[in-house]
Design a protein around this motif. Structure first.
Motif, PDB file in Angstrom:
ATOM      1  N   LYS A   1      33.491 -85.693 -46.248  1.00 27.79           N
ATOM      2  CA  LYS A   1      32.731 -84.591 -46.215  1.00 27.79           C
ATOM      3  C   LYS A   1      33.215 -83.440 -47.210  1.00 27.79           C
ATOM      4  CE  LYS A   1      29.936 -85.422 -42.137  1.00 27.79           C
ATOM      5  NZ  LYS A   1      29.506 -85.087 -40.893  1.00 27.79           N
ATOM      6  N   TYR A   2      34.508 -83.148 -46.815  1.00 27.02           N
ATOM      7  CA  TYR A   2      35.225 -81.966 -47.556  1.00 27.02           C
ATOM      8  C   TYR A   2      36.623 -82.308 -47.608  1.00 27.02           C
ATOM      9  CZ  TYR A   2      34.836 -80.891 -42.649  1.00 27.02           C
ATOM     10  OH  TYR A   2      34.964 -80.987 -41.195  1.00 27.02           O
ATOM     11  N   PRO A   3      37.282 -81.519 -48.247  1.00 26.29           N
ATOM     12  CA  PRO A   3      39.123 -81.430 -48.262  1.00 26.29           C
ATOM     13  C   PRO A   3      39.632 -81.393 -46.849  1.00 26.29           C
ATOM     14  CG  PRO A   3      38.309 -80.305 -50.188  1.00 26.29           C
ATOM     15  CD  PRO A   3      37.165 -80.300 -49.262  1.00 26.29           C
ATOM     16  N   PHE A   4      40.668 -81.884 -46.593  1.00 21.46           N
ATOM     17  CA  PHE A   4      41.184 -81.947 -45.269  1.00 21.46           C
ATOM     18  C   PHE A   4      42.847 -82.487 -45.537  1.00 21.46           C
ATOM     19  CE2 PHE A   4      39.645 -86.192 -45.495  1.00 21.46           C
ATOM     20  CZ  PHE A   4      40.385 -86.884 -44.874  1.00 21.46           C
ATOM     21  N   PHE A   5      43.523 -82.393 -44.534  1.00 23.24           N
ATOM     22  CA  PHE A   5      44.708 -82.909 -44.455  1.00 23.24           C
ATOM     23  C   PHE A   5      44.622 -84.075 -43.385  1.00 23.24           C
ATOM     24  CE2 PHE A   5      46.884 -78.736 -45.297  1.00 23.24           C
ATOM     25  CZ  PHE A   5      47.538 -79.280 -46.425  1.00 23.24           C
TER      26      PHE A   5
ATOM     27  N   ALA B   1      36.751 -98.408 -41.712  1.00 23.92           N
ATOM     28  CA  ALA B   1      35.392 -99.000 -41.202  1.00 23.92           C
ATOM     29  C   ALA B   1      34.671 -99.379 -42.549  1.00 23.92           C
ATOM     30  CB  ALA B   1      34.572 -97.990 -40.284  1.00 23.92           C
ATOM     31  N   GLU B   2      33.552-100.115 -42.366  1.00 17.52           N
ATOM     32  CA  GLU B   2      32.806-100.686 -43.501  1.00 17.52           C
ATOM     33  C   GLU B   2      31.837 -99.577 -43.713  1.00 17.52           C
ATOM     34  OE1 GLU B   2      30.702-104.326 -43.311  1.00 17.52           O
ATOM     35  OE2 GLU B   2      32.653-105.443 -43.222  1.00 17.52           O
ATOM     36  N   ILE B   3      31.416 -99.258 -44.795  1.00 20.53           N
ATOM     37  CA  ILE B   3      30.421 -98.421 -45.339  1.00 20.53           C
ATOM     38  C   ILE B   3      29.218 -99.175 -45.995  1.00 20.53           C
ATOM     39  CG2 ILE B   3      31.975 -96.368 -45.720  1.00 20.53           C
ATOM     40  CD1 ILE B   3      32.268 -96.899 -48.630  1.00 20.53           C
ATOM     41  N   ALA B   4      28.150 -98.452 -46.086  1.00 21.68           N
ATOM     42  CA  ALA B   4      26.972 -99.337 -46.788  1.00 21.68           C
ATOM     43  C   ALA B   4      27.315 -99.394 -48.103  1.00 21.68           C
ATOM     44  CB  ALA B   4      25.825 -98.286 -46.511  1.00 21.68           C
ATOM     45  N   GLY B   5      26.869-100.950 -48.508  1.00 18.61           N
ATOM     46  CA  GLY B   5      27.071-101.126 -49.817  1.00 18.61           C
ATOM     47  C   GLY B   5      28.186-101.847 -49.968  1.00 18.61           C
ATOM     48  N   ARG B   6      29.235-101.941 -49.328  1.00 15.71           N
ATOM     49  CA  ARG B   6      30.770-102.570 -49.547  1.00 15.71           C
ATOM     50  C   ARG B   6      30.963-103.272 -48.328  1.00 15.71           C
ATOM     51  NH1 ARG B   6      32.492-100.679 -54.233  1.00 15.71           N
ATOM     52  NH2 ARG B   6      31.611 -98.772 -55.287  1.00 15.71           N
ATOM     53  N   THR B   7      31.864-104.265 -48.654  1.00 16.43           N
ATOM     54  CA  THR B   7      32.275-105.220 -47.510  1.00 16.43           C
ATOM     55  C   THR B   7      33.872-104.786 -47.064  1.00 16.43           C
ATOM     56  OG1 THR B   7      32.904-106.989 -49.076  1.00 16.43           O
ATOM     57  CG2 THR B   7      30.925-106.975 -48.040  1.00 16.43           C
ATOM     58  N   GLY B   8      34.083-104.981 -45.931  1.00 15.89           N
ATOM     59  CA  GLY B   8      35.469-104.904 -45.601  1.00 15.89           C
ATOM     60  C   GLY B   8      35.748-103.286 -45.406  1.00 15.89           C
ATOM     61  N   PRO B   9      36.980-102.938 -44.462  1.00 13.99           N
ATOM     62  CA  PRO B   9      36.984-101.643 -44.011  1.00 13.99           C
ATOM     63  C   PRO B   9      37.632-100.686 -45.166  1.00 13.99           C
ATOM     64  CG  PRO B   9      38.725-103.040 -43.106  1.00 13.99           C
ATOM     65  CD  PRO B   9      37.878-103.877 -43.949  1.00 13.99           C
ATOM     66  N   ARG B  10      37.090 -99.419 -45.159  1.00 14.61           N
ATOM     67  CA  ARG B  10      37.715 -98.412 -46.196  1.00 14.61           C
ATOM     68  C   ARG B  10      37.928 -97.123 -45.396  1.00 14.61           C
ATOM     69  NH1 ARG B  10      36.477-101.381 -50.877  1.00 14.61           N
ATOM     70  NH2 ARG B  10      35.069-103.164 -50.242  1.00 14.61           N
ATOM     71  N   MET B  11      38.888 -96.303 -46.000  1.00 11.59           N
ATOM     72  CA  MET B  11      39.342 -95.223 -45.187  1.00 11.59           C
ATOM     73  C   MET B  11      38.318 -94.120 -45.398  1.00 11.59           C
ATOM     74  SD  MET B  11      43.194 -93.383 -45.391  1.00 11.59           S
ATOM     75  CE  MET B  11      42.836 -92.165 -46.669  1.00 11.59           C
ATOM     76  N   LEU B  12      37.935 -93.410 -44.058  1.00 14.11           N
ATOM     77  CA  LEU B  12      37.128 -92.639 -43.969  1.00 14.11           C
ATOM     78  C   LEU B  12      37.558 -91.287 -43.189  1.00 14.11           C
ATOM     79  CD1 LEU B  12      34.313 -94.926 -42.147  1.00 14.11           C
ATOM     80  CD2 LEU B  12      34.822 -94.418 -44.659  1.00 14.11           C
ATOM     81  N   GLN B  13      37.163 -90.114 -43.539  1.00  9.90           N
ATOM     82  CA  GLN B  13      37.394 -88.947 -42.978  1.00  9.90           C
ATOM     83  C   GLN B  13      37.053 -88.989 -41.500  1.00  9.90           C
ATOM     84  OE1 GLN B  13      35.917 -85.232 -44.878  1.00  9.90           O
ATOM     85  NE2 GLN B  13      37.089 -84.129 -43.415  1.00  9.90           N
ATOM     86  N   GLY B  14      37.566 -88.955 -40.462  1.00  8.09           N
ATOM     87  CA  GLY B  14      37.328 -88.849 -39.245  1.00  8.09           C
ATOM     88  C   GLY B  14      37.370 -87.589 -38.440  1.00  8.09           C
ATOM     89  N   ARG B  15      37.282 -87.506 -37.277  1.00  7.62           N
ATOM     90  CA  ARG B  15      37.131 -86.191 -36.434  1.00  7.62           C
ATOM     91  C   ARG B  15      38.273 -84.930 -36.708  1.00  7.62           C
ATOM     92  NH1 ARG B  15      35.084 -87.448 -30.234  1.00  7.62           N
ATOM     93  NH2 ARG B  15      33.265 -88.674 -30.746  1.00  7.62           N
ATOM     94  N   ALA B  16      37.987 -84.074 -36.548  1.00 11.25           N
ATOM     95  CA  ALA B  16      38.945 -82.916 -36.566  1.00 11.25           C
ATOM     96  C   ALA B  16      40.093 -83.291 -35.420  1.00 11.25           C
ATOM     97  CB  ALA B  16      38.343 -81.376 -36.127  1.00 11.25           C
ATOM     98  N   PHE B  17      41.592 -82.965 -36.142  1.00 17.40           N
ATOM     99  CA  PHE B  17      42.486 -83.557 -35.091  1.00 17.40           C
ATOM    100  C   PHE B  17      42.518 -82.683 -33.770  1.00 17.40           C
ATOM    101  CE2 PHE B  17      47.349 -83.329 -34.503  1.00 17.40           C
ATOM    102  CZ  PHE B  17      47.535 -84.526 -33.956  1.00 17.40           C
TER     103      PHE B  17
END
Length: 291
Positions: free
Chosen positions: A165-169, A272-288
């Motif tokens: 969603k937005y830049p992060f470490f 996790a997988e994202i819509a339109g692609r197979t296999g896991p991709r790296m996603l921005q998760g929860r705030a640390f």
């Protein structure tokens, strides 16, 4: 006024030789900036012809590269096109050495393999441009912990290796990586086609809607092989519409230019997988350390 950063993945030899010059011309006509992420080693796109759905949009030569035809060395054959991109004022960065192999192996690869792949890409980038890269955009949004560590160790200004969603470490397994991530925020045209869009023009309408309804700046990822060749007209309409709405079309580095980078939030990363692609991709998760 929104800023929409254009992230251009250049995956193949033909994309570098044909799609990149076409995109440079198109972007200059619209006074738009962008960041080009180059694959720098062997073009083995033919090996994914029956496994990666976007390949059906590629030309026959690309689909056979590394399969029935010898894999062309992109950096050796298309260095002039890459240098033309920098000379035209666009930001350039590393996508991968062997893009197909990176997508296939990195999730489970050992540290030595990851380091060797990134080292080859770094050496070739420096040989072509005369300076080390300042950014990395992982092929297929696929990374692992050691690859993330290397973005810090190699002194990159930022990486764009994930969706979010937005830049992060990024934080992985409790370890904070001191290299900011600028995630892709919008769906891609080829994903929307796989999810049921009847045409590239209809997919463009969905991208426009997403960029309008979701607040904040955005990162839109496109491919030199698709938007630079197959979907060129649809992409130009997307650019024109964004400009009519008053949005600024920028390079990824511009999203960090006026920010205090040290104050970026820290987020865990997930796979996790994202819509339109197979296999896991790296996603921005929860705030640390979020409760």
């Amino acid at each position: 006024m929104k800023r929409i950063a254009l992230k251009i993945d250049v995956d193949t030899c033909r994309g570098t030789l044909v799609g990149v010059p076409a995109l440079i011309d198109l972007l200059q006509r619209h006074a738009a900036s962008a960041t080009f992420f180059f694959a720098l080693g062997p073009d083995c796109s033919g090996r994914e012809a029956h496994k990666s759905s976007p390949s059906r949009h590629y030309d026959l030569t690309t689909r056979l590269s590394g399969l029935l035809l010898p894999a062309p060395d992109i950096g050796a054959r298309a260095a002039d096109s890459m240098r033309q991109t920098l000379a035209a004022g666009f930001e350039v960065a590393v996508h991968a050495w062997n893009r197909v192999l990176w997508e296939r192996r990195v999730l489970s690869a050992d540290n030595a393999w990851v380091e060797a792949e990134m080292a080859q890409a770094w050496r070739r980038f420096e040989a072509i441009f005369g300076a080390p890269p300042l950014a990395h955009g992982a092929a297929g949004w696929r990374m692992n912990r050691h690859a993330l560590r290397l973005t810090q160790r190699l002194g990159l200004c930022y990486a764009s290796d994930c969706r979010g969603k937005y830049p992060f470490f990024p934080v992985i397994d409790g370890e904070i990586v001191r290299c900011p991530q600028i995630p892709t925020t919008l769906p891609t045209i080829d994903e929307l086609l796989l999810l049921g869009a009847a045409s590239a023009d209809q997919a463009v309408e969905q991208v426009i809607e997403a960029s309008t309804t979701i607040s904040g700046d955005h990162v839109f990822t496109l491919r030199a092989e698709l938007e630079g060749i197959t979907f060129c007209d649809a992409f130009e309409r997307l650019l024109a519409t964004w400009q009519e709405k008053g949005h600024r079309l920028v390079a990824l580095r511009d999203l960090l230019a006026a920010r205090n980078v040290a104050q970026l939030p820290r987020h865990t990363v997930a796979f996790a997988e994202i819509a339109g692609r197979t296999g896991p991709r790296m996603l921005q998760g929860r705030a640390f350390l979020e409760e």
